[in-house]
Design an enzyme around this catalytic site. Structure first.
Site, PDB file in Angstrom:
ATOM      1  N   ARG A  62      47.531 -74.925 -28.829  1.00 54.36           N
ATOM      2  CA  ARG A  62      47.622 -73.713 -29.632  1.00 54.36           C
ATOM      3  C   ARG A  62      46.986 -72.547 -28.880  1.00 54.36           C
ATOM      4  NH1 ARG A  62      51.141 -75.702 -31.668  1.00 54.36           N
ATOM      5  NH2 ARG A  62      51.589 -76.167 -33.858  1.00 54.36           N
ATOM      6  N   HIS A  93      56.577 -71.449 -25.695  1.00 59.56           N
ATOM      7  CA  HIS A  93      56.424 -72.494 -26.715  1.00 59.56           C
ATOM      8  C   HIS A  93      57.672 -73.382 -26.758  1.00 59.56           C
ATOM      9  CE1 HIS A  93      53.816 -73.298 -30.498  1.00 59.56           C
ATOM     10  NE2 HIS A  93      54.324 -74.418 -30.029  1.00 59.56           N
ATOM     11  N   GLU A 139      52.191 -64.937 -30.967  1.00 56.66           N
ATOM     12  CA  GLU A 139      53.562 -65.323 -30.585  1.00 56.66           C
ATOM     13  C   GLU A 139      54.566 -64.574 -31.458  1.00 56.66           C
ATOM     14  OE1 GLU A 139      53.988 -69.582 -30.561  1.00 56.66           O
ATOM     15  OE2 GLU A 139      52.424 -69.845 -29.054  1.00 56.66           O
TER      16      GLU A 139
END
Length: 337
Positions: A236, A284, A265
């Site tokens: 994360r 990601h 993000e």
């Protein structure tokens, strides 16, 4: 024939999982960024399936008075308000292990790519500077020390892979000591966080995001890393202080930084790390494989349907017994037979 349950999808997913849901329920797809559309669709929903972009907070849960289950298509569930779901008698499920191999392979790829200066070499080749091939000296990962922070499914698999494939020495830091069998398979030795930082040539982060892990890789931690360390973050974004990482790279304290996640993000245009020659960054996307997407879709579909049909889920985030107790207190129908 009784009405079919309604499953609100805040994400697309692999057809293998989608087919399972469509066979047992009515599917409604909504853009998670359109809050008004989410509110309207949640009113009749019995279940929600979401991915990273679909935030399920207390407000969303209140929009769905019929909600029985929220399914996380993936592993991390920090964008779902689990305590709020529990307080409303809503089960939360997720897909642990579905993308373990994907993340491990991603981390290993970054270890190798940064060790051999792939980002810089690729930029030089694109610029027509073939002679740059002798301008930088890389290194092997064989026999070096890997420090794994968070020794869960992914951390254990990464340790096993790097030990068997590259003969790496493996250290791990976790709040819970791993079973002896798991330590033996990875040749892993438990260490304090500070010991791991001082001794590791590679540090790979694999922790959930909570109050104890947010910014755990800050300036103080980076000041303790072994000079020339390569830092990897595939868990994360907020676990790492990205500005501090940029400074550590500038100071040559870090050899390189690899990440599949960001503090925010999508990351802003002026992100301090994007475009650097000593980083490997991906959006990601570690789990964006045929296998990972199929695994996540089928796992979340099966568990959401388990709950909707009165069966306990295989992969619960919150305790089904506690959820049932709260439902009884709220006067809601029991979930499980």
């Amino acid at each position: 024939m009784p009405d079919r349950p309604i499953v609100l999808m805040l994400t697309s997913m692999d057809e293998a999982g989608l087919r399972l849901v469509r066979e047992a329920a009515e599917v409604r797809m909504v853009d998670p960024k359109d809050r008004a559309a989410v509110e309207a669709a949640a009113r009749d929903a019995d279940a929600i399936i979401t991915r990273t972009a679909g935030k399920v907070d207390a407000q969303v849960l209140d929009w769905g008075p019929k909600l029985r289950v929220v399914g996380r298509h993936g592993v991390g569930f920090d964008h779902i308000d689990v305590p709020a779901a529990t307080a409303r008698g809503i089960q939360v499920v997720y897909t642990p292990g579905a993308n373990t191999q994907d993340v491990v392979e991603h981390a290993v790829a970054m270890m190798i790519g940064l060790s051999k200066h792939f980002p810089a070499m690729m930029k030089e080749l694109e610029a027509g500077n073939y002679a740059a091939r002798t301008s930088m000296k890389g290194r092997e990962i064989q026999g070096r020390t890997l420090g794994i922070v968070g020794f869960g499914r992914i951390g254990k698999r990464l340790g096993e892979t790097c030990r068997l494939a590259f003969g790496m020495r493996v250290l791990y830091h976790d709040i819970v000591q791993a079973p002896e069998e798991a330590e033996l398979r990875a040749g892993a030795v438990r260490a304090t966080y500070e010991e791991l930082l001082r001794e590791s040539d590679y540090v790979s982060l694999h922790v959930p995001l909570d109050a104890s892990t947010r910014r755990m890789m800050d300036r103080a931690a980076l000041a303790q890393v072994k000079e020339g360390c390569i830092l990897l973050n595939t868990c994360r974004g907020p676990v790492v202080d990205e500005e501090a990482v940029a400074d550590a790279l500038d100071a040559r304290l870090l050899w390189g930084y690899g990440a599949d996640v960001f503090d925010v993000e999508p990351p802003p245009p002026d992100h301090p790390l994007i475009g650097r020659r000593d980083v490997m960054l991906t959006p990601h996307s570690a789990a964006q494989t045929e296998e990972g997407l199929r695994n996540m879709a089928t796992m979340v579909a099966r568990d959401v349907l388990n709950v909707l049909s009165g069966r306990r889920p295989d992969n619960a985030v919150n305790d089904p017994i506690e959820v049932e107790r709260i439902r009884a207190e709220l006067g809601k129908a029991a979930l499980y037979r």
